[in-house]
Design a protein around this motif. Structure first.
Motif, short mmCIF file in Angstrom:
data_model
loop_
_atom_site.label_atom_id
_atom_site.label_comp_id
_atom_site.label_asym_id
_atom_site.label_seq_id
_atom_site.Cartn_x
_atom_site.Cartn_y
_atom_site.Cartn_z
N GLY A 115 -7.41 13.11 -43.65
CA GLY A 115 -6.49 12.27 -44.12
C GLY A 115 -6.66 10.81 -43.33
N THR A 116 -5.57 10.63 -42.75
CA THR A 116 -5.53 9.40 -41.99
C THR A 116 -5.85 9.35 -40.71
N VAL A 117 -6.16 10.69 -40.08
CA VAL A 117 -6.36 10.87 -38.79
C VAL A 117 -7.77 11.27 -38.50
N SER A 118 -8.51 10.55 -37.36
CA SER A 118 -9.71 10.90 -37.15
C SER A 118 -10.15 11.48 -35.82
N LEU A 119 -11.04 12.24 -35.59
CA LEU A 119 -11.48 12.66 -34.12
C LEU A 119 -12.84 12.74 -34.03
N ASN A 120 -13.45 12.14 -32.86
CA ASN A 120 -14.76 12.27 -32.76
C ASN A 120 -14.76 12.72 -31.00
N ALA A 121 -15.65 13.81 -30.74
CA ALA A 121 -15.64 14.49 -29.43
C ALA A 121 -16.87 14.83 -28.91
N SER A 122 -17.17 14.95 -27.75
CA SER A 122 -18.26 15.50 -27.41
C SER A 122 -18.04 15.82 -25.68
N TYR A 123 -18.85 16.99 -25.41
CA TYR A 123 -18.84 17.53 -23.95
C TYR A 123 -20.36 17.98 -23.84
#
Length: 664
Positions: free
Chosen positions: A540-548
């Motif tokens: 929807g209107t929320v995004s997440l980008n993550a890395s480890y």
């Protein structure tokens, strides 16, 4: 419009194995300014994509900090390009050890960006507003200019017509009486277009020295830089276009003490021909003129001790890549590329007592690589096999070192023997799409890197340590394997996991040889192994980008360094950006970054503690074409140690606030 924009990003994709959206687009859509599409086997080597939205919504407005979204990316110092010495801006991946030169190949529209003498990346000359996206591939590689990609490749792509309005710009004011102004005009010209852009920024800077170590001569990290860019794209026919790019920039900084000033400047130009017919062609040529200067101030009496006043260098190169029509199941690439770099340093040593010149030094040389590469991607249903190789002819020539007394009489005049050789490297990988939700990948690769002219011939001082050059340095050679899994559990969510093992033989390191004296030397090997995790979600209107990234790096050597962790190599690194866009052009995002504990030196005596920082950006529209933007760096004012030399500390960016407007 969405399909049109996706086609622009197609040369950068995939962020994972599932990002192959280009084949679903209309085949007759051609976007001016793009390169040839990536072969289908590219995901086998694992990639991470950073899009334009992220590039222009970074709290620090620094491209190098956006690249930290991919855990495992690092520069020699934790500082960004406002408070680090320019020559310390080398880029590496996977904790292979820091020595200020780039072990990763950084390309802009296919052109290598590294300084011909030092090997650092001129990040102040890069602006997120001028870019369409970035693709980062960790691990050695072949292909064009692959001779420098021992740690991986970072490919930046210029913004195209679809990214740029006719007129755009921004103006910001921030802490430390800082300001940043940039703008661009992008008119249509015939069947093509041009983009003329400029950027200027300055700031009084913060104190990199802790309060308890400041003296009367302690200075803020003042900075002042500018850049201008012209990019033009013109179609020749329906399948062929010419792309031109020109860049000029200047950069001035102060570090630690009054008078400890550095400058860098450059003028770059490139021309590229892209043909998308049955026989596809991508050909380019470029030239770079760079310079650097640096003044070293004594930390005891705060007087000038060394003036590295002039380091002119020139880079020339080009490539041609052909893709012959060999059938729908194969993408065959055949090409040739070459790079030549030459430069020299002029520096004067001063007596801190008499304040007069005691020694004049001049040193330099030339390096070159010329490579022939062949790669093929073979699609067999759900399986894609990819592989290729390079053969490079390399040279290190015209090396010299001279010292003279103050009146110019030579006291030392050394000429170094020319060296040359041939190096074969290659890579192979596979991608198996088990289902629409699962893809498996594996790859193996080799690579090499020539020592830079800086490593070969230029000594430097970071008080109280002197690091000597070494004209006898050999090539770095990488061997590596990796395997990964990409999963799409629900629409809009992609998870990736990669395990890797890399061995960098004859790694160039700054090795301690006496008290406060180091020399650049080849150690037997640096072995890096670990895992990398990525997560991308759009719900929807929320995004997440993550890395480890977990990287366990150790030195293998017959000397005292055996078993030690390479300097500037954190074991843990992580980044996560959470965004919310509740309405068109409204946005709020926060970026959390963590970098683990690492060592300043090769003997593991000086520690840089771990650090956790939070940045935030908010954008609110004021009308159809104007938005007000607020940015906050290091919201909780975390103490980030960037240098620890026997207790002499430098600090990174503290909490800094910005407010500005953006015209679109």
């Amino acid at each position: 419009m969405r399909r049109y924009c996706l086609y622009i990003l197609a040369p950068l994709l995939p962020a994972t194995a599932f990002a192959q959206t280009a084949p679903d687009l209309q085949p007759d859509i051609v976007v001016l300014g793009a390169g040839l599409p990536l072969p289908p086997g590219t995901p086998a080597y694992g990639s991470s994509l950073i899009d334009r939205t992220r590039l222009i919504n970074e709290a620090s407005d620094r491209v190098e900090n956006v690249l930290k979204d991919v855990a495992g990316f690092q520069q020699f110092r934790r500082s960004d390009s406002r408070s680090a010495n320019p020559s310390a801006q080398g880029v590496t991946l996977r904790a292979l050890g820091g020595n200020a030169s780039s072990r990763a190949l950084v390309l802009l529209d296919g052109v290598p960006l590294a300084d011909p003498f030092f090997g650092y990346i001129p990040f102040t000359a890069l602006s997120g507003d001028r870019l369409s996206g970035v693709r980062i591939t960790r691990g050695g590689g072949a292909g064009p200019f692959g001779a420098g990609a021992v740690a991986g490749a970072i490919e930046l792509v210029s913004a195209t017509r679809a990214d740029l309005p006719r007129v755009s710009g921004s103006a910001f004011y921030g802490s430390d009486d800082a300001m940043s102004v940039q703008g661009a005009i992008s008119p249509d010209l015939g069947g093509g277009y041009a983009t003329l852009s400029g950027r200027f920024e300055r700031g009084d800077g913060f104190f990199t020295t802790p309060v308890n170590q400041r003296v009367a001569a302690t200075a803020r990290a003042r900075y002042r830089d500018w850049s201008g860019s012209l990019r033009a794209v013109a179609p020749i026919d329906s399948e062929t276009e010419v792309q031109f790019r020109g860049l000029v920039y200047g950069d001035n900084r102060t570090l630690r003490f009054d008078g400890a000033d550095s400058y860098s400047e450059g003028q770059d130009a490139s021309i590229r021909l892209v043909h998308r017919g049955a026989w596809k062609v991508d050909a380019l040529a470029y030239i770079q003129a760079r310079n650097f200067g640096n003044k070293v101030i004594s930390a005891t009496n705060f007087r000038l001790t060394l003036d590295q006043r002039n380091t002119p260098s020139t880079g020339i190169g080009g490539k041609i890549e052909l893709r012959p029509p060999v059938g729908a199941d194969h993408v065959l690439r055949i090409g040739l590329d070459t790079r030549v770099g030459d430069g020299e340093l002029f520096e004067d040593a001063y007596s801190t007592v008499t304040r007069l010149v005691t020694t004049r030094r001049n040193a330099g040389g030339r390096t070159s690589t010329t490579g022939l590469f062949v790669e093929d991607d073979w699609t067999i249903g759900r399986l894609v096999l990819t592989g290729g190789g390079r053969v490079d002819r390399w040279t290190i020539t015209d090396g010299f070192f001279r010292e003279a007394n103050p009146v110019g009489n030579l006291t030392s005049n050394l000429r170094y023997a020319d060296r040359k050789g041939t190096e074969a490297t290659g890579r192979a990988g596979l991608l198996f799409k088990a289902s629409n939700a699962i893809a498996l990948r594996a790859a193996g690769y080799t690579g090499f890197r020539l020592p830079t002219l800086n490593e070969l011939y230029r000594p430097f001082v970071v008080f109280p340590v002197t690091t000597q050059a070494n004209a006898a340095l050999g090539l770095e050679k990488l061997r590596g394997v990796e395997a990964g899994l990409d999963v799409r559990p629900v629409p809009g969510v992609t998870l990736g996991l990669t395990a890797f093992y890399n061995r960098l033989n004859d790694a160039i390191a700054n090795v301690t040889i006496a008290t406060n004296v180091r020399q650049r030397r080849n150690v037997e090997a640096v072995i890096a192994k670990g895992v990398e995790f990525t997560a991308d979600a759009m719900l929807g209107t929320v995004s997440l980008n993550a890395s480890y990234a977990y990287s366990h790096s150790t030195v293998r050597d017959a000397g005292a360094l055996n078993g030690f962790t390479p300097s500037q190599s954190p074991r843990h690194a992580a980044s996560a950006t959470l965004g919310w866009a509740p309405a068109p052009r409204w946005s709020l995002s926060g970026t959390l970054r963590y970098v683990g504990r690492q060592f300043e030196d090769d003997l593991e005596k000086d520690v840089l503690p771990d650090a956790l920082t939070l940045d935030a950006v908010a954008s609110v529209p004021l009308g159809a074409h104007v938005a007000i933007v607020g940015r906050a760096e290091n919201v909780f004012d975390e103490k980030v140690v960037t240098r620890n030399q026997a207790g002499s500390i430098d600090l990174g960016t503290p909490r800094r606030l910005w407010i500005g407007v953006r015209l679109n």
